[in-house]
Design a protein around this motif. Structure first.
Motif, PDB file in Angstrom:
ATOM      1  N   HIS A 165      30.267  37.944  40.321  1.00 51.31           N
ATOM      2  CA  HIS A 165      29.957  39.324  40.680  1.00 51.31           C
ATOM      3  C   HIS A 165      30.649  39.634  42.002  1.00 51.31           C
ATOM      4  N   ARG A 166      31.685  40.497  41.937  1.00 49.00           N
ATOM      5  CA  ARG A 166      32.434  40.808  43.160  1.00 49.00           C
ATOM      6  C   ARG A 166      32.962  42.233  43.075  1.00 49.00           C
ATOM      7  N   ARG A 167      33.628  42.630  44.166  1.00 44.57           N
ATOM      8  CA  ARG A 167      34.309  43.926  44.099  1.00 44.57           C
ATOM      9  C   ARG A 167      35.318  43.864  42.968  1.00 44.57           C
ATOM     10  N   ARG A 191      38.325  47.922  35.167  1.00 46.50           N
ATOM     11  CA  ARG A 191      39.207  47.805  36.311  1.00 46.50           C
ATOM     12  C   ARG A 191      39.433  49.153  36.992  1.00 46.50           C
ATOM     13  N   ARG A 192      39.658  50.207  36.154  1.00 50.28           N
ATOM     14  CA  ARG A 192      39.997  51.481  36.793  1.00 50.28           C
ATOM     15  C   ARG A 192      38.757  52.293  37.134  1.00 50.28           C
ATOM     16  N   ALA A 193      37.623  52.018  36.517  1.00 47.10           N
ATOM     17  CA  ALA A 193      36.494  52.940  36.684  1.00 47.10           C
ATOM     18  C   ALA A 193      35.285  52.330  37.370  1.00 47.10           C
ATOM     19  N   SER A 194      35.390  51.139  37.929  1.00 49.51           N
ATOM     20  CA  SER A 194      34.190  50.601  38.569  1.00 49.51           C
ATOM     21  C   SER A 194      34.484  50.138  39.987  1.00 49.51           C
ATOM     22  N   ASP A 195      33.414  50.095  40.814  1.00 46.05           N
ATOM     23  CA  ASP A 195      33.542  49.623  42.182  1.00 46.05           C
ATOM     24  C   ASP A 195      33.285  48.128  42.249  1.00 46.05           C
ATOM     25  N   GLU A 196      32.278  47.704  41.487  1.00 50.06           N
ATOM     26  CA  GLU A 196      31.969  46.291  41.450  1.00 50.06           C
ATOM     27  C   GLU A 196      31.922  45.856  40.002  1.00 50.06           C
ATOM     28  N   CYS A 197      32.104  44.557  39.794  1.00 52.77           N
ATOM     29  CA  CYS A 197      32.212  44.087  38.440  1.00 52.77           C
ATOM     30  C   CYS A 197      31.435  42.786  38.292  1.00 52.77           C
ATOM     31  N   LEU A 198      30.706  42.692  37.162  1.00 56.05           N
ATOM     32  CA  LEU A 198      29.950  41.487  36.865  1.00 56.05           C
ATOM     33  C   LEU A 198      30.530  40.866  35.615  1.00 56.05           C
ATOM     34  N   PHE A 199      30.875  39.579  35.686  1.00 60.43           N
ATOM     35  CA  PHE A 199      31.375  38.919  34.483  1.00 60.43           C
ATOM     36  C   PHE A 199      30.284  38.005  33.940  1.00 60.43           C
ATOM     37  N   PHE A 208      39.439  41.035  39.712  1.00 61.90           N
ATOM     38  CA  PHE A 208      40.619  41.024  38.835  1.00 61.90           C
ATOM     39  C   PHE A 208      41.829  40.357  39.488  1.00 61.90           C
ATOM     40  N   LEU A 209      41.928  40.455  40.827  1.00 58.00           N
ATOM     41  CA  LEU A 209      43.105  39.867  41.471  1.00 58.00           C
ATOM     42  C   LEU A 209      42.923  38.384  41.792  1.00 58.00           C
ATOM     43  N   THR A 210      41.770  38.034  42.331  1.00 60.10           N
ATOM     44  CA  THR A 210      41.568  36.638  42.717  1.00 60.10           C
ATOM     45  C   THR A 210      40.223  36.130  42.199  1.00 60.10           C
ATOM     46  N   PRO A 211      40.111  35.974  40.881  1.00 61.41           N
ATOM     47  CA  PRO A 211      38.839  35.479  40.338  1.00 61.41           C
ATOM     48  C   PRO A 211      38.539  34.087  40.883  1.00 61.41           C
ATOM     49  N   GLN A 212      37.283  33.828  41.181  1.00 60.85           N
ATOM     50  CA  GLN A 212      36.896  32.550  41.771  1.00 60.85           C
ATOM     51  C   GLN A 212      36.645  31.491  40.710  1.00 60.85           C
ATOM     52  N   ASP A 213      36.121  31.938  39.574  1.00 60.50           N
ATOM     53  CA  ASP A 213      35.736  30.982  38.548  1.00 60.50           C
ATOM     54  C   ASP A 213      36.856  30.918  37.506  1.00 60.50           C
ATOM     55  N   HIS A 214      37.146  29.732  37.001  1.00 60.28           N
ATOM     56  CA  HIS A 214      38.252  29.623  36.048  1.00 60.28           C
ATOM     57  C   HIS A 214      37.925  30.350  34.736  1.00 60.28           C
ATOM     58  N   ARG A 215      36.614  30.428  34.387  1.00 60.21           N
ATOM     59  CA  ARG A 215      36.259  31.133  33.148  1.00 60.21           C
ATOM     60  C   ARG A 215      36.557  32.628  33.279  1.00 60.21           C
ATOM     61  N   THR A 216      36.282  33.166  34.455  1.00 58.46           N
ATOM     62  CA  THR A 216      36.609  34.577  34.690  1.00 58.46           C
ATOM     63  C   THR A 216      38.122  34.776  34.584  1.00 58.46           C
ATOM     64  N   ALA A 217      38.838  33.889  35.225  1.00 62.94           N
ATOM     65  CA  ALA A 217      40.303  34.006  35.233  1.00 62.94           C
ATOM     66  C   ALA A 217      40.838  33.991  33.808  1.00 62.94           C
ATOM     67  N   GLU A 218      40.333  33.043  33.015  1.00 62.68           N
ATOM     68  CA  GLU A 218      40.830  32.949  31.636  1.00 62.68           C
ATOM     69  C   GLU A 218      40.453  34.183  30.826  1.00 62.68           C
ATOM     70  N   TYR A 219      39.260  34.707  31.071  1.00 62.70           N
ATOM     71  CA  TYR A 219      38.841  35.896  30.304  1.00 62.70           C
ATOM     72  C   TYR A 219      39.706  37.098  30.652  1.00 62.70           C
ATOM     73  N   ILE A 220      39.945  37.318  31.948  1.00 61.99           N
ATOM     74  CA  ILE A 220      40.712  38.522  32.281  1.00 61.99           C
ATOM     75  C   ILE A 220      42.178  38.352  31.933  1.00 61.99           C
ATOM     76  N   GLU A 221      42.622  37.122  31.761  1.00 62.96           N
ATOM     77  CA  GLU A 221      43.979  36.913  31.257  1.00 62.96           C
ATOM     78  C   GLU A 221      44.045  37.137  29.753  1.00 62.96           C
ATOM     79  N   GLY A 222      42.895  37.213  29.131  1.00 62.57           N
ATOM     80  CA  GLY A 222      42.894  37.430  27.684  1.00 62.57           C
ATOM     81  C   GLY A 222      43.005  36.151  26.877  1.00 62.57           C
ATOM     82  N   ARG A 223      42.599  35.004  27.476  1.00 59.33           N
ATOM     83  CA  ARG A 223      42.688  33.740  26.733  1.00 59.33           C
ATOM     84  C   ARG A 223      41.610  33.670  25.654  1.00 59.33           C
ATOM     85  N   TYR A 224      40.476  34.342  25.875  1.00 61.34           N
ATOM     86  CA  TYR A 224      39.423  34.398  24.847  1.00 61.34           C
ATOM     87  C   TYR A 224      38.708  35.726  24.982  1.00 61.34           C
TER      88      TYR A 224
END
Lengths: 297, 258
Positions: free
Chosen positions: B234-236, B217-225, B241-257
């Motif tokens: 794959h987005r900025r 989050r703090r050290a990259s310009d773009e991020c691939l999940f 991190f703020l508006t993940p499009q895919d629910h799997r991404t959202a759950e991962y960055i929330e720390g669900r798994y």
């Protein structure tokens, strides 16, 4: 509350078993040393009346009942040196291929299996092979060459195994570092892998000296003789197509084949053989210590 | 290699098998020039495998089959005229555990030059200059200029990792791949490496695999999940991190798994 953390009977039993196990293992490791000390002491005491500089450089006299062991000592040095000069380069290069280049496929697995099995072949079988292959088929006759090549075949698989072990002790991350700046395998081996495994490789080779020096059967079948007339103290008494005497063979001969040998003579021969082997092994250890102290990662 | 391609790395339908196990499933990704791109995802999702595809070093790890296309700087790296040696010069890699070679700091830095040039073509002054430039670029020159003949393996971990980056620079790489470069470093070391990444970005394209979401989050310009060998999103970085499009991404960055 007073009994908190106190030893329960079960724990007491476990603790007793623990100290028993420790004691048994310690005794076994001490018991390993005892036979060695006993053998060396016994040999040296028995050999004492004969051991002298003269015994080393003199030739056997009076039908090998007196005199020294010079021809056998030099013969053993010949055999060991030539066999290792053949086996070491072959074995090291083969091991480098197997460890650094070979992929895990059926062909290389068969080579591996062959190496392991070759290491387990009894020396008398190597002797017979040497007789057929070098003495007869290759027409080298009963000679130092045939005997050395037989010993080389015998030591080869062990040199391959010890070299592979030495190469495997170099961390994989060094190889990765090299590959990722575009180094070829050979550049990786030459600049990083070999310099960091040379001590292990050399130790493995040197330890084979003692095996080659001690074997009797392979050389008896292919090139060692009971007696060879040689001048006292000459440094290069043999040609390579001749037969030679050897310490292990000489020990066998004067212990079992010649009647009326003075008792201390075979013991002194054994002490020389053992001493030479220990000396070589000690130098291997010293070499390893010196080379190890220079590397650090 | 044409420098005018829109993307530094572009893969199309990239699939990869280790023996029978499929580690990458139809990954199509475009990585932009000069940015820091982070690969995130749980263990075993194929991040490191994807990273190792970009200089084809995967092939040194045994039974690997690849299908699809990988273009680095516009050139398909599976074309028959691609030399792996030239490819790996242009695409350097930094590892999880710093792996300086067991030779001096100086020799570590010039290692690449030595293996890629005939011995006579390298003058002492050219080598000295390369060492000074590379170590200055990674911020080690002041610390190490009087200790160039110490073993690379005797340095502190943070310095070792910087040395590993410096080792790539004399070969003038276009891309630097980093496989969890901070995971064996402490907070200070991590900060130092991240600052170094910011300093190098622009001049080099950086792709970094990380387990540490905060770092991504703090050290990259773009991020691939990535998940189970697939590229999920794959987005900025901010957007991911703020508006993940895919629910799997959202759950991962929330720390669900993970």
């Amino acid at each position: 509350m007073d009994t908190m953390f106190a030893e329960t009977p079960l724990v007491r039993v476990k603790r007793r078993r623990e100290s028993l196990a420790r004691g048994v293992f310690f005794c076994m490791s001490v018991a390993m040393i005892l036979p060695l000390v006993a053998i060396v002491t016994y040999l040296v005491v028995k050999a004492w009346p004969t051991l002298s500089w003269n015994f080393l450089v003199d030739i056997p006299r009076e039908g090998m009942r007196e005199g020294g062991i010079w021809p056998a000592l030099v013969g053993t040095i010949y055999l060991v040196f030539i066999s290792l000069a053949v086996a070491a380069p072959l074995g090291i290069l083969a091991a480098i291929y197997l460890s650094e280049y070979a992929r895990d496929n059926w062909f290389n697995r068969i080579i591996n299996l062959a190496v392991i099995n070759l290491a387990g072949v009894p020396s008398i079988v190597h002797a017979l092979f040497g007789l057929g292959a070098f003495v007869y088929a290759a027409k080298f006759g009963y000679s130092i060459i045939s005997a050395s090549l037989t010993l080389a075949i015998m030591t080869l698989p062990v040199i391959i195994a010890s070299t592979r072990e030495a190469l495997a002790s170099v961390p994989q991350s060094f190889r990765e570092a090299c590959w990722n700046v575009g180094a070829t395998r050979w550049q990786t081996i030459r600049s990083i892998v070999l310099p960091n495994s040379v001590s292990g490789i050399l130790t493995g080779v040197i330890l084979q000296v003692s095996r080659a020096a001690g074997e009797t059967a392979p050389i008896m079948f292919t090139g060692a003789v009971f007696y060879k007339a040689v001048e006292r103290g000459t440094l290069l008494p043999y040609y390579l197509d001749e037969q030679c005497m050897a310490l292990s063979m000489h020990l066998y001969t004067i212990s079992t084949q010649v009647p009326g040998v003075e008792e201390s003579l075979p013991y002194a021969t054994a002490v020389v053989l053992l001493g030479a082997v220990l000396l070589v092994n000690a130098s291997a250890i010293a070499l390893r210590v010196v080379l190890r102290s220079r590397k650090k990662w | 290699m044409s420098p005018n391609t829109p993307y530094c790395i572009a893969t199309k339908e990239l699939s990869l098998w280790y023996g029978r196990f499929q580690a990458l499933i139809g990954v199509s990704v475009e990585i932009k020039h000069g940015l820091i791109t982070a690969l995130i995802g749980p263990s075993g999702c194929g991040k490191t495998t994807l990273l190792r595809c970009f200089n084809r070093v995967n092939e040194r790890y045994g039974n690997v089959t690849t299908t699809g296309e990988i273009r680095v700087l516009g050139k398909n790296i599976y074309d028959p005229d691609v030399s792996l040696i030239e490819l790996r010069k242009a695409v350097g890699m930094v590892f999880q555990r710093p792996n300086p070679l067991p030779i001096s700091v100086y020799e570590n830095v010039v290692f690449g030059l030595r293996i890629h040039s005939p011995a006579r073509s390298l003058t002492r002054s050219a080598l000295d200059e390369a060492v000074e430039r590379a170590l200055t670029e990674v911020g080690l020159w002041e610390d190490l200029k009087d200790r160039l003949h110490r073993k690379g393996t005797a340095l502190q971990l943070e310095q070792q990792q910087k040395l590993c980056i410096a080792r790539l620079l004399p070969l003038k790489p276009r891309l630097i791949l980093m496989d969890e470069p901070c995971s064996s470093l402490d907070v200070e070391g991590t900060r130092a490496i991240e600052e170094l990444m910011f300093a190098l970005k622009g001049q080099y394209t950086i792709v970094i695999v990380t387990h540490n979401m905060a770092q991504a989050r703090r050290a990259s310009d773009e991020c691939l999940f990535m998940l189970m060998g697939e590229l999920i999103e794959h987005r900025r970085t901010e957007d991911l991190f703020l508006t993940p499009q895919d629910h799997r991404t959202a759950e991962y960055i929330e720390g669900r798994y993970g």
